[in-house]
Motif scaffolding. Structure first.
Motif, short mmCIF file in Angstrom:
data_model
loop_
_atom_site.label_atom_id
_atom_site.label_comp_id
_atom_site.label_asym_id
_atom_site.label_seq_id
_atom_site.Cartn_x
_atom_site.Cartn_y
_atom_site.Cartn_z
N GLN A 69 0.84 -1.56 0.01
CA GLN A 69 -0.34 -0.04 0.32
C GLN A 69 0.85 1.26 -0.25
N PRO A 70 0.74 2.25 -0.61
CA PRO A 70 1.45 4.01 -0.43
C PRO A 70 1.92 3.85 0.69
N ALA A 71 1.29 3.88 1.61
CA ALA A 71 1.62 4.36 2.71
C ALA A 71 2.66 3.19 3.55
N LEU A 72 3.42 2.23 3.00
CA LEU A 72 3.59 1.15 3.18
C LEU A 72 4.87 1.31 2.09
N ARG A 73 5.90 2.34 1.33
CA ARG A 73 6.03 1.83 0.29
C ARG A 73 7.39 1.93 0.32
N THR A 74 7.76 2.71 1.95
CA THR A 74 9.25 2.95 1.52
C THR A 74 9.73 1.39 3.28
N GLU A 75 9.00 1.24 3.66
CA GLU A 75 9.60 -0.14 4.98
C GLU A 75 9.67 -1.03 3.65
N SER A 76 10.33 -1.53 4.23
CA SER A 76 11.77 -2.55 4.61
C SER A 76 10.76 -3.38 4.10
N MET A 77 11.32 -4.32 2.84
CA MET A 77 9.85 -5.94 2.45
C MET A 77 10.71 -7.07 2.47
N ALA A 78 10.26 -8.36 2.94
CA ALA A 78 11.28 -9.37 2.93
C ALA A 78 11.40 -9.93 1.57
N GLU A 79 12.57 -10.74 1.58
CA GLU A 79 12.74 -11.68 -0.18
C GLU A 79 11.46 -12.43 -0.62
N THR A 80 10.36 -13.03 0.30
CA THR A 80 9.79 -13.31 -0.03
C THR A 80 7.88 -12.78 0.23
N LEU A 81 6.87 -13.07 -0.45
CA LEU A 81 5.79 -13.32 0.07
C LEU A 81 4.85 -14.54 -0.60
N THR A 82 4.16 -14.76 0.65
CA THR A 82 3.32 -15.96 0.47
C THR A 82 2.03 -15.32 0.35
N LEU A 83 1.14 -15.09 -0.99
CA LEU A 83 -0.04 -14.82 -0.89
C LEU A 83 -1.48 -15.92 -0.48
N SER A 84 -2.31 -15.53 0.07
CA SER A 84 -2.73 -16.60 0.68
C SER A 84 -4.19 -15.74 0.23
N LEU A 85 -4.17 -16.64 -2.01
CA LEU A 85 -5.28 -15.80 -2.32
C LEU A 85 -6.57 -17.47 -2.00
N PRO A 86 -8.02 -17.24 -2.88
CA PRO A 86 -9.04 -18.35 -2.51
C PRO A 86 -8.53 -19.30 -3.21
N SER A 87 -7.24 -18.90 -4.07
CA SER A 87 -7.11 -20.25 -5.42
C SER A 87 -6.03 -21.27 -5.79
N GLY A 88 -5.04 -20.39 -3.95
CA GLY A 88 -4.09 -21.45 -3.50
C GLY A 88 -3.03 -20.11 -2.45
N ALA A 89 -1.96 -20.41 -2.16
CA ALA A 89 -0.76 -20.05 -2.03
C ALA A 89 0.14 -20.14 -2.99
N TYR A 90 0.43 -18.48 -3.15
CA TYR A 90 1.61 -18.42 -3.95
C TYR A 90 2.83 -17.45 -3.65
N ARG A 91 4.24 -18.17 -3.66
CA ARG A 91 4.89 -17.30 -2.77
C ARG A 91 5.80 -16.39 -3.94
N LEU A 92 5.71 -14.90 -3.98
CA LEU A 92 6.17 -14.28 -5.40
C LEU A 92 7.38 -13.42 -4.37
N SER A 93 8.73 -13.06 -4.88
CA SER A 93 10.08 -12.70 -5.00
C SER A 93 9.56 -11.49 -4.66
#
Length: 141
Positions: A69-93
């Protein structure tokens, strides 16, 4: 579903431009480069309080991406993110772009060379997001 704000749409347009500026020279060198396609961020929706989730079209691939989100743009982010969507979990880089833009990405479809226009690519992105946002089918036993 909460609609995106003008600031969120502006962020996504700027992010797509930053991605294009960084990646287009190497994309043009790929054998499956489609000169009829550009780079665009489409079909975004809110995913919790922290991310916008949608599709990124390039002249070679269709990506599932998560953008803070725009308010979080400058915060440090992890190397991966696992999105839990209705169709399943997706690992993003994670990827950092110029201008303090950050995103998480996962290629969903490679080789878009058969597409004739950005309109076709946009329809494909919409179909992808519709499928990802539907629960996975459970086989009958």
């Amino acid at each position: 579903m909460q609609t995106l704000t003008a600031d969120e749409y502006a962020l996504l347009a700027e992010l797509a431009k930053a991605y294009r500026d960084v990646h287009l020279p190497s994309i043009k060198q790929k054998s499956d480069w489609n000169p009829r396609l550009g780079v665009d961020a489409l079909c975004f929706q809110h995913h919790g309080a922290e991310h916008l989730v949608g599709a990124l079209i390039t002249p070679c691939e269709l990506w599932l991406i998560g953008v803070p989100q725009p308010a979080l743009r400058t915060e440090s982010m992890a190397e991966t993110l696992t999105l839990s969507l209705p169709s399943g979990a997706y690992r993003l880089s994670h990827e950092r772009l110029p201008g303090d833009y950050q995103l998480y990405k996962r290629a969903i479809l490679s080789d878009l060379s058969e597409l004739e226009s950005m309109q076709e690519a946009a329809r494909l992105a919409q179909q992808m997001m519709t499928r990802l946002m539907q629960p996975a089918e459970v086989p009958n036993t």
